[in-house]
Design an enzyme around this catalytic site. Structure first.
Site, PDB file in Angstrom:
ATOM      1  N   CYS A 326       0.814  -1.221   0.000  1.00  0.00           N
ATOM      2  CA  CYS A 326       0.000   0.000   0.000  1.00  0.00           C
ATOM      3  C   CYS A 326       0.839   1.259   0.000  1.00  0.00           C
ATOM      4  O   CYS A 326       0.315   2.359   0.187  1.00  0.00           O
ATOM      5  CB  CYS A 326      -0.950  -0.010   1.186  1.00  0.00           C
ATOM      6  SG  CYS A 326      -2.206  -1.279   0.997  1.00  0.00           S
ATOM      7  N   ASP A 327       2.136   1.142  -0.200  1.00  0.00           N
ATOM      8  CA  ASP A 327       3.009   2.311  -0.231  1.00  0.00           C
ATOM      9  C   ASP A 327       3.075   2.854  -1.660  1.00  0.00           C
ATOM     10  O   ASP A 327       3.306   2.089  -2.597  1.00  0.00           O
ATOM     11  CB  ASP A 327       4.407   1.894   0.236  1.00  0.00           C
ATOM     12  CG  ASP A 327       5.312   3.087   0.461  1.00  0.00           C
ATOM     13  OD1 ASP A 327       5.047   4.158  -0.130  1.00  0.00           O
ATOM     14  OD2 ASP A 327       6.274   2.949   1.216  1.00  0.00           O
TER      15      ASP A 327
END
Ligand SMILES: *Cc1c(COP(=O)(O)O)cnc(C)c1O
EC number: 4.1.1.17
Length: 379
Positions: A326-327
């Site tokens: 999710c970065d």
């Protein structure tokens, strides 16, 4: 990660049998052994392998089988790994900054070759390493031609290197020199500059070098259109060494990491999603096996296969490609040209991925479990 019990004929065969498996590194032992023999047959000196590029035991075992008997190690765990996998191997501890405890453990484990680039670190060796061991003074030059420069962290100036060489000899060590030209150097210019500088420093110090370790930095194939010419680089290294040192030429050593191991692995990642028909999301990314791409660029040596293992041949479309975490930095640089008909569940295979892939991966966000699968060929 570990050694698979089963050997598959090809990635396509494995993909058909695992229609929803996770990311995989396909390993071809014959390619690794062939590359090792290319170095052993072509490099005019002693060939060692820089363990950090890929420390998987399956790699170390295949290199030993191909005739590699020396390894560049940078830590006590790497030394212990080699002692377990190849007890008789010659180990060069060429991380030039070490704690006293690390030096002591290395001596106990039979390491007799060290590099150094600072007075304080040389005095630690003088205090703990028996005379007769080899100590290589590492130098740094501002050179171009590498994908990234290694000289910004380690390496003495010419004046310091001269003093260190004298001290090495006076302390009863075997005096040698070393450098690392930077990684993925396509031409031999960086080696040439370093070899000539090493000869001048040795001459100024009045020390006859026993060996010159020309580092790693040899190129792997990262572009379809670029075939690295290792033999040309080897020849130039030999020739420049003879020219620069004359009859007193030191024996040569090299310690390739990337160029030794890259070609023997391909990284297969699953397309988790094609978001609203546009951006592609893979199940591995820059926190895993694709860690190097933001630094040195994406390879263009990739292909897409469907779950039957067949190549997708649709007309290429430029797409943004993301990894699974999710970065937002988990994205491959720029865009990649991918078949327009790429679909969820497809497998995207990157070639030449054996170096700095498994070694650098994290388990960030719960991803990053890369299985190693042995195949007889990559296509
Ligand atoms: C990393 C490293 C290598 C290997 O470099 P490649 O560019 O992968 O060939 C060799 N020697 C030293 C001292 C290193 O730190």
């Amino acid at each position: 990660m570990g050694m698979s019990k089963t050997i598959w004929n090809s990635p396509a065969e494995y993909i058909r049998a695992h229609p929803d498996g996770g990311p995989v590194l396909f390993f071809v032992p014959a390619v690794l052994q062939q590359t090792a023999r290319r170095f052993l047959g072509g490099f005019p000196g002693f060939v060692t392998y820089a363990v950090k590029a890929n420390p998987d035991p399956i790699v170390l075992q295949n290199l030993v089988a191909a005739g590699i008997s020396g390894f560049d190690v940078a830590s006590v765990p790497e030394i212990e790994l080699l002692r377990a996998q190849a007890p008789d191997a010659v180990l060069h501890f060429n991380n030039p900054v070490r704690s006293r405890a690390e030096i002591s453990r290395a001596v106990t484990l039979g390491v007799r070759s060290f590099s150094v680039e600072a007075r304080s670190e040389l005095e630690k060796l003088v205090a703990q390493v028996p005379a007769g061991a080899e100590v290589s003074v590492r130098i740094a030059l501002p050179v171009a031609g590498a994908a990234y420069d290694f000289g910004s962290k380690f390496g003495a100036s010419a004046a310091l290197a001269r003093d260190l060489l004298r001290r090495v000899e006076a302390a009863g060590f075997v005096p040698s020199m070393t450098f690392h030209p930077g990684t993925q150097c396509m031409g031999a210019d960086a080696w040439e500059a370093y070899i000539r500088e090493a000869a001048e420093i040795a001459r100024a110090a009045g020390v006859r070098l026993r060996r010159l370790n020309v580092g790693g930095g040899f190129p792997a194939r990262r572009k379809v259109a670029e075939l690295p010419d290792l033999e040309r680089i080897f020849a130039r290294i030999g020739q420049v060494t003879r020219e620069a040192f004359g009859p007193d030429a030191p024996a040569l050593v090299c310690e390739p990491g990337r160029a030794m191991v890259a070609e023997s692995f391909s990284l297969a990642t699953r397309v988790r999603a094609v978001r609203d028909g546009a951006d592609v999301f893979l199940d591995d990314g820059v926190y895993g096996g694709l860690m190097e791409f933001p630094q040195i660029g994406a390879t263009d040596r990739y292909e897409v296969r469907n779950t039957d293992g067949a190549l997708r041949r649709g007309a290429a479309v430029a797409r943004i490609v993301f990894g699974p975490t999710c970065d937002s930095i988990d994205r491959l640089p720029g865009t990649l040209r991918l078949p327009g008909n790429i679909a969820e569940g497809d497998v995207m295979i990157f070639h030449g991925m054996g170096a700095y892939s498994t070694a650098m991966g994290t388990r960030f966000n719960g991803f990053g479990n890369l299985e190693v699968v042995t195949v007889l060929a990559l296509s």
